[in-house]
Design a protein around this motif. Structure first.
Motif, PDB file in Angstrom:
ATOM      1  N   TYR A   1       0.844  -1.187   0.000  1.00 57.48           N
ATOM      2  CA  TYR A   1       0.000   0.000   0.000  1.00 57.48           C
ATOM      3  C   TYR A   1       0.881   1.239   0.000  1.00 57.48           C
ATOM      4  O   TYR A   1       1.850   1.329   0.742  1.00 57.48           O
TER       5      TYR A   1
ATOM      6  N   GLY B   1       1.662   5.480   0.183  1.00 60.71           N
ATOM      7  CA  GLY B   1       1.256   6.561   1.072  1.00 60.71           C
ATOM      8  C   GLY B   1       1.286   7.886   0.351  1.00 60.71           C
ATOM      9  O   GLY B   1       1.978   8.021  -0.667  1.00 60.71           O
TER      10      GLY B   1
ATOM     11  N   TYR C   1       4.385   9.895  -1.118  1.00 57.64           N
ATOM     12  CA  TYR C   1       5.120   9.528  -2.331  1.00 57.64           C
ATOM     13  C   TYR C   1       4.478  10.067  -3.596  1.00 57.64           C
ATOM     14  O   TYR C   1       4.808   9.662  -4.694  1.00 57.64           O
TER      15      TYR C   1
ATOM     16  N   ARG D   1      -6.868  -7.309   4.763  1.00 52.78           N
ATOM     17  CA  ARG D   1      -5.872  -6.266   4.481  1.00 52.78           C
ATOM     18  C   ARG D   1      -6.545  -4.956   4.076  1.00 52.78           C
ATOM     19  O   ARG D   1      -6.007  -3.875   4.278  1.00 52.78           O
ATOM     20  N   LYS D   2      -7.762  -5.056   3.504  1.00 53.96           N
ATOM     21  CA  LYS D   2      -8.450  -3.813   3.121  1.00 53.96           C
ATOM     22  C   LYS D   2      -8.966  -3.073   4.344  1.00 53.96           C
ATOM     23  O   LYS D   2      -9.003  -1.843   4.349  1.00 53.96           O
TER      24      LYS D   2
ATOM     25  N   ARG E   1      -6.011  -1.282   5.482  1.00 56.85           N
ATOM     26  CA  ARG E   1      -5.781  -0.099   4.652  1.00 56.85           C
ATOM     27  C   ARG E   1      -6.727   1.026   5.057  1.00 56.85           C
ATOM     28  O   ARG E   1      -6.301   2.175   5.211  1.00 56.85           O
TER      29      ARG E   1
ATOM     30  N   TRP F   1       1.228  -6.819   5.843  1.00 60.79           N
ATOM     31  CA  TRP F   1       0.676  -5.636   5.165  1.00 60.79           C
ATOM     32  C   TRP F   1       0.989  -4.373   5.948  1.00 60.79           C
ATOM     33  O   TRP F   1       1.226  -3.320   5.370  1.00 60.79           O
TER      34      TRP F   1
ATOM     35  N   ALA G   1       4.652  -3.466   5.275  1.00 57.60           N
ATOM     36  CA  ALA G   1       4.967  -2.946   3.944  1.00 57.60           C
ATOM     37  C   ALA G   1       4.225  -1.659   3.624  1.00 57.60           C
ATOM     38  O   ALA G   1       4.513  -1.007   2.629  1.00 57.60           O
ATOM     39  N   HIS G   2       3.247  -1.285   4.471  1.00 58.98           N
ATOM     40  CA  HIS G   2       2.441  -0.103   4.148  1.00 58.98           C
ATOM     41  C   HIS G   2       3.304   1.157   4.212  1.00 58.98           C
ATOM     42  O   HIS G   2       3.904   1.459   5.230  1.00 58.98           O
ATOM     43  N   MET G   3       3.329   1.911   3.107  1.00 57.87           N
ATOM     44  CA  MET G   3       4.220   3.070   3.031  1.00 57.87           C
ATOM     45  C   MET G   3       3.718   4.254   3.847  1.00 57.87           C
ATOM     46  O   MET G   3       4.421   5.252   3.997  1.00 57.87           O
ATOM     47  N   ASP G   4       2.489   4.186   4.348  1.00 61.80           N
ATOM     48  CA  ASP G   4       1.965   5.311   5.110  1.00 61.80           C
ATOM     49  C   ASP G   4       1.929   5.023   6.613  1.00 61.80           C
ATOM     50  O   ASP G   4       1.304   5.747   7.367  1.00 61.80           O
TER      51      ASP G   4
ATOM     52  N   ASP H   1       4.297   4.892   9.902  1.00 64.53           N
ATOM     53  CA  ASP H   1       5.610   5.456  10.212  1.00 64.53           C
ATOM     54  C   ASP H   1       6.389   4.653  11.245  1.00 64.53           C
ATOM     55  O   ASP H   1       7.596   4.788  11.352  1.00 64.53           O
TER      56      ASP H   1
ATOM     57  N   ASP I   1      11.786  -0.250   3.934  1.00 65.68           N
ATOM     58  CA  ASP I   1      11.495   0.519   2.718  1.00 65.68           C
ATOM     59  C   ASP I   1      11.217   1.982   2.999  1.00 65.68           C
ATOM     60  O   ASP I   1      11.682   2.854   2.276  1.00 65.68           O
ATOM     61  N   ASN I   2      10.407   2.264   4.026  1.00 62.17           N
ATOM     62  CA  ASN I   2      10.165   3.673   4.344  1.00 62.17           C
ATOM     63  C   ASN I   2      10.707   4.028   5.728  1.00 62.17           C
ATOM     64  O   ASN I   2      10.203   4.932   6.383  1.00 62.17           O
TER      65      ASN I   2
END
Lengths: 340, 279
Positions: free
Chosen positions: A331, A333, A336, B44-45, B48, B218, B221-224, B226, B247-248
């Motif tokens: 997912y 964010g 990006y 996973r949704k 999200r 999930w 790996a979630h980029m949002d 922190d 990754d982030n």
């Protein structure tokens, strides 16, 4: 000025459509000659909209699940149909240039993302947008200008014409005009009709004309259908739902009725008119629902930026994030994608 | 005879109580393997959606005054106190301990809220500093919230571990997406009902129930997201989350001790300001 080109008999929604005289007025086909009688006679023949039916049909189509490769296709298709829009009093040249850069390369980290359909700005920012697009390799991206005293449309015809001329002279190749909703609602259809005819005359071959109906102010779906046909009869190349300044904007039943209108118009005249929903379409899900509506109502021929556009600004970021998710499996964010 | 009115154990996302988007539930059994309830099994949704809700609540919560956050945390303690009977019942059933021991755990959990409530407006004074530097600047450092924190509380504790994980995260101004203990999820749902009635803005705490091993990758790996409190993750999951979380640059921490300001500071980052003086 008016040339008679033939008489047709067609059916519409299964009802016989009484013979109408087609006229060629300059370069476009008209069903009516501009008099109050002809407009009323024409619009009277439109069948009423079954509101409950339209709502349930739209709701049913919204339940379609679009996944994997179809979703990937739909996201790219939606990106290429976006009229990337900024219509704020606080718009600056810098903001417009940033938006143009984003229009050409929506995701700088991924060159496979298509460019958007067009940039949509106020007429005083058209020159800035055109110049910047040309310098960064966005020659093929048209600049659309909102016009005719957008968003209210409350100005004299002279002012509206000058507004449009300014935009054209600055390099706009698409004009998004608003109709006079007050006139439409009070029954002055001739005023609405002639304004569109005049603006179309100015656009001529230089620009595409999109006519904004502002459906949120038209109250009923019957009015939406009547206004759609009125705009097409007066020479619109596109019919657009809303200015984005009032709510509700592009609701599914409204878009459904407008898509039916262009489908029927094609059946009558052989001419394909475009549709542009604008306002309130913020997520990938919303955008894909619109594409399903188009495919199931007007047909696959409309699934091209030439005939379908989505007026939006925040939508693009959500499409890009969904695209990243499909590409990386994670997912994404909002850190990006660019802030607009 | 009256039919029992049983509670539906649902998720808590953005201040609302939805069922799982997937429609799934899973079985929870008590210490003697007897069936108790079917809470929602988050997908996973749902995760999200919870992250989206946490992100949109972050601006308001992190910029609220520390004093205001402190009042709200205290209010949570008040609301839990009113529901303590229900918590005692659930803990005794799930963990298979006596009601007296369960009551002790509830009291401790409520006290933890009060304790962190006190820390809200003191942490920046205690952990921040004014720094001596050679130059015409006033130089100071303050801890600030990092953002959205994924929380995996201790698996073996029905309530106490949960509160000890959530309280320091939100006391520091972060918002949280909590994946409740897989075996003991019922107190988490009851806690969310207390949170919903305690002036806590919707989305600041989001609670998911379900299978930890399904949701953790999930979250990692979630980029949002922190930061992650990985206390309740197994060795394998912990490793997986640390790899994907790189990754982030997520801050990922595991805790063994409870009720320490270190648990707040783990999810805060220091900001140093150089302010010119004498010009």
């Amino acid at each position: 000025m008016l040339t008679k080109i033939g008489t047709f008999t067609r059916t519409m929604h299964g009802n016989p459509f009484s013979p109408l005289t087609f006229f060629r007025y300059n370069s476009y086909v008209q069903l009516v000659d501009g008099t109050d009688t002809s407009i009323r006679r024409f619009l009277k023949q439109l069948p009423g909209v079954d509101q409950v039916g339209a709502e349930s049909r739209a709701a049913m189509l919204a339940t379609r699940s679009i996944k994997t490769t179809s979703k990937k296709w739909a996201i790219d298709c939606a990106i290429s149909m976006i009229d990337l829009t900024t219509l704020e009093g606080s718009d600056t040249d810098g903001k417009v240039r940033a938006l143009c850069t984003k229009a050409v390369h929506p995701d700088p980290t991924d060159p496979s993302v298509p460019s958007v359909g067009a940039i949509c700005v106020y007429n005083d920012k058209v020159a800035t947008a055109r110049k910047h697009l040309d310098t960064i390799g966005g020659k093929s991206i048209p600049v659309a200008a909102v016009s005719t005293a957008f968003p209210s449309g409350r100005a004299s015809l002279e002012v509206k014409k000058q507004d449009t001329l300014d935009a054209l002279n600055n390099g706009a190749t698409e004009i998004d005009m608003v109709i006079d909703r007050g006139a439409f609602l009070s029954g002055d259809l001739v005023k609405v009709f002639t304004e569109i005819v005049y603006i179309k005359e100015l656009c001529a071959d230089r620009a595409h004309l999109k006519v904004i109906l502002e459906t949120g102010e038209l109250v009923t779906l019957d009015n939406v259908r009547r206004a759609s046909h009125l705009a097409m009869a007066a020479g619109a190349d596109f019919i657009k739902t809303s200015t984005g300044k009032i709510s509700p904007a592009a609701t599914a039943p409204v878009v459904l009725v407008m898509l039916e209108a262009v489908r029927d118009w094609y059946a009558m005249t052989g001419i394909r008119i475009g549709v542009k929903p604008a306002g309130g379409i913020r997520t990938t899900k919303d955008a894909i629902k619109q594409l399903v509506l188009v495919r199931e109502t007007a047909g696959e021929e409309w699934l091209t930026p030439k005939l379908f556009r989505i007026g939006a600004s925040a939508l693009l970021n959500d499409l890009l994030m969904q695209r990243m998710k499909l590409r990386n499996g994670n997912y994404a964010g909002p850190n990006y994608v660019t802030l607009d | 005879m009256r039919i029992d009115i049983r509670k539906t154990y649902k998720l808590y996302i953005g201040g609302a109580f939805p069922r799982s988007e997937s429609g799934r539930t899973y079985e929870v059994r008590d210490a003697k393997s007897k069936f108790i309830a079917n809470p929602a099994q988050a997908s996973r949704k749902d995760l999200r959606d919870a992250v989206t809700a946490a992100r949109s609540a972050f601006g308001g919560w992190s910029s609220a005054t520390a004093f205001n956050r402190s009042q709200i945390l205290y209010r949570i303690a008040e609301m839990m106190e009113a529901r303590s009977e229900e918590f005692v019942e659930e803990i005794a059933l799930l963990e298979g301990i006596s009601r007296v021991a369960a009551k002790k755990q509830v009291d401790q959990a409520i006290d933890a809220w009060v304790w962190y409530s006190g820390w809200c407006d003191k942490i920046s004074t205690v952990a921040g500093s004014t720094n001596p530097i050679s130059g015409p600047f006033y130089n100071f450092t303050v801890p600030e919230s990092v953002g959205v924190v994924g929380v995996f509380p201790a698996q073996k504790s029905a309530l106490l571990g949960l509160v000890q994980a959530i309280a320091p995260v939100i006391a520091g101004g972060n918002t949280a997406v909590v994946v409740a203990s897989q075996k003991f999820p019922l107190c988490a749902v009851t806690l969310s009902e207390a949170l919903a009635t305690s002036d806590l803005p919707g989305g600041v705490v989001n609670i998911l129930t379900g299978i930890t091993s399904e949701l953790a990758p999930w979250m990692g790996a979630h980029m949002d997201v922190d930061a992650i409190d990985a206390t309740g993750l197994s060795k394998e999951l912990d490793k997986e989350v640390r790899v994907s979380g790189a990754d982030n640059l997520k801050r990922i921490h595991k805790f063994s001790s409870s009720d320490t300001p270190q648990r707040m500071l783990a999810f805060m980052e220091y900001k140093t300001v150089w302010h010119p003086i004498g010009i």
